[in-house]
Design a protein around this motif. Structure first.
Motif, PDB file in Angstrom:
ATOM      1  N   ARG A  63     -43.729  34.649  39.841  1.00 47.03           N
ATOM      2  CA  ARG A  63     -43.266  35.689  39.424  1.00 47.03           C
ATOM      3  C   ARG A  63     -43.810  37.081  41.154  1.00 47.03           C
ATOM      4  NH1 ARG A  63     -43.118  37.747  33.041  1.00 47.03           N
ATOM      5  NH2 ARG A  63     -41.038  35.727  32.701  1.00 47.03           N
ATOM      6  N   GLU A  64     -44.897  36.490  41.132  1.00 47.63           N
ATOM      7  CA  GLU A  64     -45.438  38.139  42.645  1.00 47.63           C
ATOM      8  C   GLU A  64     -44.806  37.119  43.426  1.00 47.63           C
ATOM      9  OE1 GLU A  64     -49.666  39.879  43.847  1.00 47.63           O
ATOM     10  OE2 GLU A  64     -49.477  38.235  42.927  1.00 47.63           O
ATOM     11  N   ILE A  65     -45.193  35.589  43.837  1.00 50.85           N
ATOM     12  CA  ILE A  65     -44.796  35.377  44.766  1.00 50.85           C
ATOM     13  C   ILE A  65     -43.082  35.208  44.956  1.00 50.85           C
ATOM     14  CG2 ILE A  65     -44.461  32.619  45.925  1.00 50.85           C
ATOM     15  CD1 ILE A  65     -47.391  33.393  46.289  1.00 50.85           C
ATOM     16  N   LEU A  66     -42.430  35.223  43.801  1.00 55.25           N
ATOM     17  CA  LEU A  66     -40.964  35.137  44.891  1.00 55.25           C
ATOM     18  C   LEU A  66     -40.851  36.587  44.374  1.00 55.25           C
ATOM     19  CD1 LEU A  66     -40.119  32.756  41.936  1.00 55.25           C
ATOM     20  CD2 LEU A  66     -40.338  32.219  44.272  1.00 55.25           C
ATOM     21  N   ALA A  67     -41.255  37.733  44.324  1.00 57.82           N
ATOM     22  CA  ALA A  67     -40.998  39.301  44.191  1.00 57.82           C
ATOM     23  C   ALA A  67     -40.930  38.982  45.805  1.00 57.82           C
ATOM     24  CB  ALA A  67     -41.414  39.958  43.635  1.00 57.82           C
ATOM     25  N   ALA A  68     -42.256  38.820  46.935  1.00 59.01           N
ATOM     26  CA  ALA A  68     -43.271  39.198  47.719  1.00 59.01           C
ATOM     27  C   ALA A  68     -42.137  38.811  48.637  1.00 59.01           C
ATOM     28  CB  ALA A  68     -44.635  39.117  47.712  1.00 59.01           C
ATOM     29  N   ALA A  69     -41.680  37.406  48.324  1.00 54.16           N
ATOM     30  CA  ALA A  69     -41.071  36.604  49.001  1.00 54.16           C
ATOM     31  C   ALA A  69     -39.117  37.416  49.556  1.00 54.16           C
ATOM     32  CB  ALA A  69     -40.349  35.184  48.722  1.00 54.16           C
ATOM     33  N   VAL A  70     -39.252  38.285  48.811  1.00 54.45           N
ATOM     34  CA  VAL A  70     -37.664  39.220  48.542  1.00 54.45           C
ATOM     35  C   VAL A  70     -38.473  40.053  49.834  1.00 54.45           C
ATOM     36  CG1 VAL A  70     -36.080  40.729  48.086  1.00 54.45           C
ATOM     37  CG2 VAL A  70     -36.940  38.847  45.997  1.00 54.45           C
TER      38      VAL A  70
ATOM     39  N   PRO B  24     -39.344  37.793  54.373  1.00 53.49           N
ATOM     40  CA  PRO B  24     -38.544  36.603  54.542  1.00 53.49           C
ATOM     41  C   PRO B  24     -39.517  35.544  56.338  1.00 53.49           C
ATOM     42  CG  PRO B  24     -37.757  38.846  56.270  1.00 53.49           C
ATOM     43  CD  PRO B  24     -38.508  38.901  55.016  1.00 53.49           C
ATOM     44  N   GLY B  25     -39.734  34.261  55.184  1.00 54.17           N
ATOM     45  CA  GLY B  25     -40.644  33.601  56.559  1.00 54.17           C
ATOM     46  C   GLY B  25     -41.761  33.780  55.582  1.00 54.17           C
ATOM     47  N   VAL B  26     -42.847  32.419  56.720  1.00 54.44           N
ATOM     48  CA  VAL B  26     -43.672  32.541  56.708  1.00 54.44           C
ATOM     49  C   VAL B  26     -44.421  34.115  56.422  1.00 54.44           C
ATOM     50  CG1 VAL B  26     -46.314  31.483  56.281  1.00 54.44           C
ATOM     51  CG2 VAL B  26     -44.200  30.556  57.027  1.00 54.44           C
ATOM     52  N   PHE B  27     -45.440  34.511  55.363  1.00 49.83           N
ATOM     53  CA  PHE B  27     -45.978  35.512  54.825  1.00 49.83           C
ATOM     54  C   PHE B  27     -47.480  35.136  53.539  1.00 49.83           C
ATOM     55  CE2 PHE B  27     -43.086  35.766  51.017  1.00 49.83           C
ATOM     56  CZ  PHE B  27     -44.599  35.831  50.105  1.00 49.83           C
TER      57      PHE B  27
ATOM     58  N   GLY C  96     -54.499  36.717  50.158  1.00 52.00           N
ATOM     59  CA  GLY C  96     -54.993  35.753  51.078  1.00 52.00           C
ATOM     60  C   GLY C  96     -54.594  34.088  50.808  1.00 52.00           C
ATOM     61  N   GLN C  97     -53.483  34.171  50.654  1.00 54.28           N
ATOM     62  CA  GLN C  97     -53.257  32.423  50.333  1.00 54.28           C
ATOM     63  C   GLN C  97     -51.511  32.836  51.284  1.00 54.28           C
ATOM     64  OE1 GLN C  97     -50.590  30.820  46.453  1.00 54.28           O
ATOM     65  NE2 GLN C  97     -50.575  29.505  47.295  1.00 54.28           N
ATOM     66  N   MET C  98     -51.418  31.533  51.884  1.00 52.10           N
ATOM     67  CA  MET C  98     -50.485  31.376  52.832  1.00 52.10           C
ATOM     68  C   MET C  98     -49.173  31.138  51.978  1.00 52.10           C
ATOM     69  SD  MET C  98     -49.462  29.390  56.276  1.00 52.10           S
ATOM     70  CE  MET C  98     -48.867  27.411  55.156  1.00 52.10           C
ATOM     71  N   VAL C  99     -47.933  31.984  52.222  1.00 54.02           N
ATOM     72  CA  VAL C  99     -47.249  31.652  51.375  1.00 54.02           C
ATOM     73  C   VAL C  99     -45.791  31.175  52.106  1.00 54.02           C
ATOM     74  CG1 VAL C  99     -44.935  32.313  49.383  1.00 54.02           C
ATOM     75  CG2 VAL C  99     -47.756  32.930  49.495  1.00 54.02           C
ATOM     76  N   ASP C 100     -44.854  29.566  52.351  1.00 48.78           N
ATOM     77  CA  ASP C 100     -44.190  29.276  52.928  1.00 48.78           C
ATOM     78  C   ASP C 100     -43.299  28.601  52.062  1.00 48.78           C
ATOM     79  OD1 ASP C 100     -45.313  27.018  52.285  1.00 48.78           O
ATOM     80  OD2 ASP C 100     -45.576  26.496  54.756  1.00 48.78           O
ATOM     81  N   GLY C 101     -42.461  27.886  52.576  1.00 48.55           N
ATOM     82  CA  GLY C 101     -40.893  27.479  51.391  1.00 48.55           C
ATOM     83  C   GLY C 101     -41.752  27.023  50.317  1.00 48.55           C
ATOM     84  N   PRO C 102     -42.781  24.739  50.931  1.00 47.80           N
ATOM     85  CA  PRO C 102     -43.202  24.705  49.411  1.00 47.80           C
ATOM     86  C   PRO C 102     -44.482  25.150  48.625  1.00 47.80           C
ATOM     87  CG  PRO C 102     -43.532  24.144  52.217  1.00 47.80           C
ATOM     88  CD  PRO C 102     -43.594  24.813  52.499  1.00 47.80           C
TER      89      PRO C 102
ATOM     90  N   LEU D  60     -43.076  28.622  47.554  1.00 46.97           N
ATOM     91  CA  LEU D  60     -42.168  29.286  46.891  1.00 46.97           C
ATOM     92  C   LEU D  60     -41.173  28.082  45.827  1.00 46.97           C
ATOM     93  CD1 LEU D  60     -39.740  31.308  50.187  1.00 46.97           C
ATOM     94  CD2 LEU D  60     -41.601  31.811  48.316  1.00 46.97           C
ATOM     95  N   ARG D  61     -41.002  27.146  46.669  1.00 47.62           N
ATOM     96  CA  ARG D  61     -40.211  26.144  45.692  1.00 47.62           C
ATOM     97  C   ARG D  61     -41.428  25.671  44.364  1.00 47.62           C
ATOM     98  NH1 ARG D  61     -38.695  23.698  50.881  1.00 47.62           N
ATOM     99  NH2 ARG D  61     -40.595  22.148  50.403  1.00 47.62           N
ATOM    100  N   GLN D  62     -43.010  25.517  44.558  1.00 47.46           N
ATOM    101  CA  GLN D  62     -43.825  25.075  43.601  1.00 47.46           C
ATOM    102  C   GLN D  62     -44.051  26.285  42.435  1.00 47.46           C
ATOM    103  OE1 GLN D  62     -48.081  24.865  45.839  1.00 47.46           O
ATOM    104  NE2 GLN D  62     -47.306  23.017  46.082  1.00 47.46           N
ATOM    105  N   ALA D  63     -43.471  27.844  42.964  1.00 52.55           N
ATOM    106  CA  ALA D  63     -43.417  28.986  42.039  1.00 52.55           C
ATOM    107  C   ALA D  63     -42.184  28.833  41.734  1.00 52.55           C
ATOM    108  CB  ALA D  63     -43.355  30.247  43.407  1.00 52.55           C
ATOM    109  N   GLU D  64     -41.064  28.555  41.690  1.00 55.45           N
ATOM    110  CA  GLU D  64     -39.370  28.159  41.666  1.00 55.45           C
ATOM    111  C   GLU D  64     -40.020  27.459  40.350  1.00 55.45           C
ATOM    112  OE1 GLU D  64     -36.919  28.654  45.094  1.00 55.45           O
ATOM    113  OE2 GLU D  64     -37.290  27.422  44.433  1.00 55.45           O
ATOM    114  N   SER D  65     -40.516  26.423  40.367  1.00 57.06           N
ATOM    115  CA  SER D  65     -41.198  25.206  39.781  1.00 57.06           C
ATOM    116  C   SER D  65     -41.608  25.045  38.008  1.00 57.06           C
ATOM    117  CB  SER D  65     -41.795  23.730  39.685  1.00 57.06           C
ATOM    118  OG  SER D  65     -42.216  22.982  38.941  1.00 57.06           O
ATOM    119  N   VAL D  66     -43.259  26.258  38.322  1.00 51.83           N
ATOM    120  CA  VAL D  66     -43.477  26.771  37.562  1.00 51.83           C
ATOM    121  C   VAL D  66     -42.703  28.008  36.730  1.00 51.83           C
ATOM    122  CG1 VAL D  66     -45.238  28.649  36.699  1.00 51.83           C
ATOM    123  CG2 VAL D  66     -46.043  27.161  38.045  1.00 51.83           C
ATOM    124  N   LEU D  67     -41.559  28.389  36.966  1.00 49.87           N
ATOM    125  CA  LEU D  67     -40.799  29.970  35.847  1.00 49.87           C
ATOM    126  C   LEU D  67     -40.244  28.519  35.514  1.00 49.87           C
ATOM    127  CD1 LEU D  67     -40.572  32.605  38.112  1.00 49.87           C
ATOM    128  CD2 LEU D  67     -41.685  32.405  36.516  1.00 49.87           C
TER     129      LEU D  67
END
Length: 282
Positions: A246-253, A256-259, A263-269, A271-278
């Motif tokens: 939830r934190e990852i997906l909220a931060a993605a809003v 946009p793009g890589v952030f 301490g964790q780099m967040v990109d498309g893959p 985000l998809r892993q976070a969506e899979s968890v939920l």
């Protein structure tokens, strides 16, 4: 028959939960109880039923209806007369999701005319897994270890006591498990992991479920109601996983793009892993 190469429709059936419980189709007194204990029941017209009892099993299937949204019917292999008789019986019911035992070709799956889970459990089926997954009415794939090993002329799917990694799958079954998962993902089908035959081996089942979840399996089949709780627990994310997603997906809003987050780099893959968890939250 020409292989249809269009993807399964958006309204294709999906397992309503991760625990799919086999029930012999010739034991109608167990139908409702099995469905109460699991997320979906697989009414088995094949290996769980002696050949001389299969006609009675088909009659029981027709006479004892369950919620069709939570039922899969495993039919006999396409090369058998029982397969045709199974499909004729299913036509008298509201069931429209089947599991094709010993699936070995896309044409055989297409010929059922029903939403089909192809059970990959023979050497021929394993080498044709991609073709089978591409069939238009194939909605999912499952694999089976014991028939596979029998087809190899082998004697055991798992390492035994005194061998390396006792209780775990030998290399060829592990390869087919991976092949099935890849084929399902490549063609947008769900994947069902094989049954754990040692009913009392809860730790072994839990370990396999953890691995299945990590690899994106949708469900695990089981042969005993006592295995359901372990399967459900393994597929259910814990509180920490849910909070992370939830934190990852909220931060993605807001980013946009890589952030970077905590301490964790967040990109498309990621985000998809976070969506899979939920997606696995009940």
């Amino acid at each position: 028959m020409t292989l249809a190469r269009t993807p399964t429709g958006v309204n294709a059936w999906l397992p309503p939960g991760p625990a799919l419980l086999f029930c012999p189709a010739d034991r109608p007194e167990r139908y409702a109880k099995a469905l109460e204990r699991a997320d979906a029941v697989i009414l088995d017209l094949e290996d769980a039923v002696a050949p001389e009892n299969r006609q009675a099993a088909r009659e029981a299937l027709v006479a004892n209806p369950l919620d069709p949204d939570r039922v899969i019917v495993r039919v006999n292999p396409p090369s058998t007369g029982d397969h045709r008789r199974d499909l004729a019986a299913i036509a008298e019911t509201a069931y429209r999701v089947i599991m094709v035992a010993k699936a070995e070709s896309a044409d055989a799956v297409l010929a059922t005319g029903l939403q089909s889970i192809a059970l990959i459990e023979t050497p021929r089926g394993a080498v044709h897994a991609n073709e089978i997954a591409e069939a238009a009415n194939c909605i999912g794939l499952m694999w089976g270890a014991e028939d596979l090993v029998a087809g190899l002329g082998g004697k055991s799917s798992r390492y035994g006591d005194g061998e390396e990694r006792p209780g775990t799958y030998r290399d060829v079954p592990r390869h087919v498990r991976s092949t099935v998962r890849l084929a399902a993902a490549a063609f947008g089908r769900f994947a069902v992991d094989a049954v754990h035959l040692e009913i009392g081996d809860i730790d072994g089942l839990a370990a396999e479920v953890r691995d299945a979840v990590a690899l994106g399996y949708t469900a695990t089949a089981c042969i005993h109601p006592s295995q359901v709780a372990t399967i459900r627990a393994g597929y259910r994310p814990d509180d920490a996983e849910i909070a992370w997603a939830r934190e990852i997906l909220a931060a993605a809003v807001e980013n946009p793009g890589v952030f970077s987050l905590n301490g964790q780099m967040v990109d498309g893959p990621v985000l998809r892993q976070a969506e899979s968890v939920l997606s696995r939250v009940p």
